[in-house]
Design a protein around this motif. Structure first.
Motif, PDB file in Angstrom:
ATOM      1  N   TRP A  18       0.859  -1.188   0.000  1.00 40.13           N
ATOM      2  CA  TRP A  18       0.000   0.000   0.000  1.00 40.13           C
ATOM      3  C   TRP A  18       0.890   1.231   0.000  1.00 40.13           C
ATOM      4  CZ3 TRP A  18      -0.961   3.814   3.906  1.00 40.13           C
ATOM      5  CH2 TRP A  18      -2.055   4.648   3.651  1.00 40.13           C
ATOM      6  N   MET A  19       0.548   2.198  -0.840  1.00 37.42           N
ATOM      7  CA  MET A  19       1.377   3.395  -0.987  1.00 37.42           C
ATOM      8  C   MET A  19       0.487   4.622  -0.978  1.00 37.42           C
ATOM      9  SD  MET A  19       3.947   4.345  -4.133  1.00 37.42           S
ATOM     10  CE  MET A  19       4.868   5.891  -4.152  1.00 37.42           C
ATOM     11  N   LYS A  20       0.800   5.566  -0.094  1.00 38.02           N
ATOM     12  CA  LYS A  20       0.098   6.846  -0.044  1.00 38.02           C
ATOM     13  C   LYS A  20       1.071   7.942  -0.457  1.00 38.02           C
ATOM     14  CE  LYS A  20      -0.710   9.046   3.817  1.00 38.02           C
ATOM     15  NZ  LYS A  20      -1.261   9.484   5.124  1.00 38.02           N
ATOM     16  N   ILE A  21       0.690   8.708  -1.464  1.00 38.22           N
ATOM     17  CA  ILE A  21       1.528   9.773  -1.987  1.00 38.22           C
ATOM     18  C   ILE A  21       1.034  11.095  -1.417  1.00 38.22           C
ATOM     19  CG2 ILE A  21       2.368  10.911  -4.075  1.00 38.22           C
ATOM     20  CD1 ILE A  21       1.947   8.343  -5.568  1.00 38.22           C
ATOM     21  N   SER A  22       1.938  11.875  -0.891  1.00 36.61           N
ATOM     22  CA  SER A  22       1.567  13.104  -0.198  1.00 36.61           C
ATOM     23  C   SER A  22       1.244  14.222  -1.172  1.00 36.61           C
ATOM     24  CB  SER A  22       2.699  13.544   0.733  1.00 36.61           C
ATOM     25  OG  SER A  22       3.872  13.826  -0.014  1.00 36.61           O
ATOM     26  N   ASP A  23       0.470  15.185  -0.685  1.00 39.62           N
ATOM     27  CA  ASP A  23       0.182  16.447  -1.383  1.00 39.62           C
ATOM     28  C   ASP A  23      -0.510  16.241  -2.723  1.00 39.62           C
ATOM     29  OD1 ASP A  23       1.452  17.744   0.718  1.00 39.62           O
ATOM     30  OD2 ASP A  23       3.406  17.688  -0.284  1.00 39.62           O
ATOM     31  N   CYS A  24      -1.418  15.287  -2.810  1.00 39.71           N
ATOM     32  CA  CYS A  24      -2.146  15.099  -4.066  1.00 39.71           C
ATOM     33  C   CYS A  24      -3.415  14.303  -3.800  1.00 39.71           C
ATOM     34  CB  CYS A  24      -1.287  14.380  -5.112  1.00 39.71           C
ATOM     35  SG  CYS A  24      -0.883  12.676  -4.698  1.00 39.71           S
ATOM     36  N   GLY A  25      -4.364  14.419  -4.735  1.00 42.67           N
ATOM     37  CA  GLY A  25      -5.567  13.608  -4.719  1.00 42.67           C
ATOM     38  C   GLY A  25      -5.651  12.769  -5.978  1.00 42.67           C
ATOM     39  N   MET A  26      -5.446  13.408  -7.128  1.00 38.50           N
ATOM     40  CA  MET A  26      -5.394  12.723  -8.413  1.00 38.50           C
ATOM     41  C   MET A  26      -3.929  12.438  -8.724  1.00 38.50           C
ATOM     42  SD  MET A  26      -7.293  13.956 -11.906  1.00 38.50           S
ATOM     43  CE  MET A  26      -7.794  12.764 -13.160  1.00 38.50           C
ATOM     44  N   VAL A  27      -3.473  11.275  -8.318  1.00 43.75           N
ATOM     45  CA  VAL A  27      -2.033  11.014  -8.271  1.00 43.75           C
ATOM     46  C   VAL A  27      -1.396  11.014  -9.655  1.00 43.75           C
ATOM     47  CG1 VAL A  27      -2.153   9.765  -6.099  1.00 43.75           C
ATOM     48  CG2 VAL A  27      -2.489   8.520  -8.239  1.00 43.75           C
ATOM     49  N   LEU A  28      -2.097  10.539 -10.683  1.00 41.11           N
ATOM     50  CA  LEU A  28      -1.499  10.473 -12.015  1.00 41.11           C
ATOM     51  C   LEU A  28      -1.241  11.854 -12.584  1.00 41.11           C
ATOM     52  CD1 LEU A  28      -3.404   7.539 -13.754  1.00 41.11           C
ATOM     53  CD2 LEU A  28      -1.269   7.495 -12.479  1.00 41.11           C
TER      54      LEU A  28
END
Length: 450
Positions: free
Chosen positions: A355-365
């Motif tokens: 599982w990976m959560k990327i910071s400072d974004c909602g629409m990661v692509l």
């Protein structure tokens, strides 16, 4: 006395000539009680000239004259104002080749990007989008273009969601989520694919997960972004039913638009990237077939639970209880679906999922393409896809033994440099940006460290 002279000189150097500064400094020296006897004046002048030459060396032209303050003698040549091209979500920016695939529930559009004799990556988009608006910018991102040297991407569009699609008839029955997953079998048969790597977002991730549960031998790995594994709750059901009703009767209303923006970006989107938000708002208002989207929303809100669960006891593990292939589960810190991805992660086998959560974004692509591309590349390398040529793959690996070129950081850097050089060379030789040799879609937001 020397410090006073230098300070005074720096104050007057841009507005006074050398003679006027010399007179001012002499007057200041007189007022300060300096010795102005004739035998000392010459030494004062020499010291002043030495200080002037030291301080103002950069301000004196080769001919010994001082440039005018208004810079009238300086002429700017070959200055051309250029504006960056506006972000477009149209088919004109896509290098993929589209084909129509017949299924039991009507035809669907599949776009192929890359060489077909290479391992396949199959994508599926989210609500309100298609393969262009969902994946075009990401797969044209420079790091992903290096990855595409080793893979062929098949972009699947949900029925009626492609660009320029005609509205379905009133008697048309839209496929359920399970039937949309079944349509992928027709895609595999059409292009002769035995296995593929799934790459889905939102509703598309749910469809790929359903197909993987019923056809585990045809899916070698999954990359799921904002995937929901449970059925719709009452709040989601109510909002989506209201949205579908408005889309059928009134088209794209402000309420539906706000919900779609929240669905993809989360909250406070204007504060993060105003330009990107305006691009997608304009896209939803002008390019989306409201009738067909209403049918897709109805199908998604009526989804059933994936019925998967984690079983830690090796003796009780049953095939089909959870996803057996490697899975990378990605979400953004601002995404409204983050809790759903945590639920999905708790139902997956921890030995083959992450599982990976990327910071400072909602629409990661769109907001963090660099981070997603790096994670996806490392995920594929871990599964044996990006291996050294001639190296024998691991016997315990579930991935097919494709031998593709390595995707090391050195190669990625070389690819970026070669792409930029080719782009500039083509621009200066032809006078315009190339459209066939290489196509790069700049992402509005640069990647930041997680």
């Amino acid at each position: 006395m020397l410090e006073i002279l230098n300070a005074r000189d720096l104050l007057y150097k841009s507005t006074h000539s050398d003679n006027s500064r010399r007179n001012d400094c002499r007057a200041m020296s007189t007022n300060c009680g300096a010795d102005r006897r004739p035998e000392n004046r010459k030494s004062d002048d020499q010291r002043f000239e030495r200080d002037i030459g030291h301080v103002n060396m950069a301000y004196i032209d080769p001919d010994g004259t001082m440039p005018s303050d208004s810079m009238d003698d300086i002429e700017l040549k070959n200055i051309q104002l250029q504006f960056p091209s506006a972000r477009s979500l149209s088919r004109d920016d896509s290098s993929a080749c589209e084909e129509i695939v017949s299924t039991d529930h009507g035809p669907i559009v599949v776009a192929i990007q890359g060489s077909r004799n290479k391992p396949a990556i199959l994508t599926y988009h989210d609500l309100g989008l298609n393969y262009i608006s969902s994946f075009q910018a990401f797969f044209n991102y420079i790091d992903m273009r290096a990855l595409l040297e080793n893979f062929c991407v098949y972009h699947v569009n949900a029925p009626g969601q492609e660009e320029g699609a005609q509205s379905f008839n009133e008697d048309y029955v839209y496929p359920t989520m399970d039937e949309l997953a079944t349509q992928l079998e027709c895609v595999l048969a059409k292009f002769g694919l035995k296995q593929f790597i799934g790459f889905g977002v939102g509703a598309g991730a749910n469809i790929l997960a359903r197909f993987a549960l019923t056809n585990p031998n045809k899916v070698s790995a999954l990359c799921l972004i904002n995937c929901v594994s449970t059925q719709a709750g009452w709040i989601e059901w109510g909002y989506q039913k209201l949205n579908a009703r408005h889309l059928r009767s009134k088209g794209m209303t402000q309420g539906v638009l706000d919900y779609l923006m929240w669905h993809h970006f989360g909250r406070n989107t204007e504060e993060r990237n105003h330009d990107l938000v305006q691009v997608y708002k304009s896209y939803f208002e002008r390019n989306v077939n409201a009738t067909n989207l209403a049918l897709f929303i109805d199908s998604y809100v009526r989804r059933t639970d994936l019925n998967i669960q984690r079983e830690m006891d090796l003796t009780k593990k049953k095939e089909g209880m959870t996803l057996g292939m490697p899975v990378i589960n990605i979400t953004g810190s601002y995404s409204p679906h983050m809790d759903d991805t945590v639920t999905l992660n708790g139902r997956l086998d921890p030995t083959n999922s992450s599982w990976m959560k990327i910071s400072d974004c909602g629409m990661v692509l769109e907001e963090q393409p660099g981070k997603v591309s790096e994670a996806f590349r490392l995920f594929l390398q871990g599964e044996g896809y990006a291996i050294q040529v001639g190296r024998r793959p691991s016997k315990i690996s579930t991935a097919p033994s494709f031998e593709v070129a390595p995707l090391s950081p050195t190669k990625m850097a070389q690819f970026r440099k070669a792409s930029i050089e080719e782009l500039l060379k083509s621009k200066f030789s032809t006078g315009q940006w190339p459209t066939s040799a290489i196509h790069i879609t700049e992402n509005p937001i640069s990647a930041v460290v997680c």
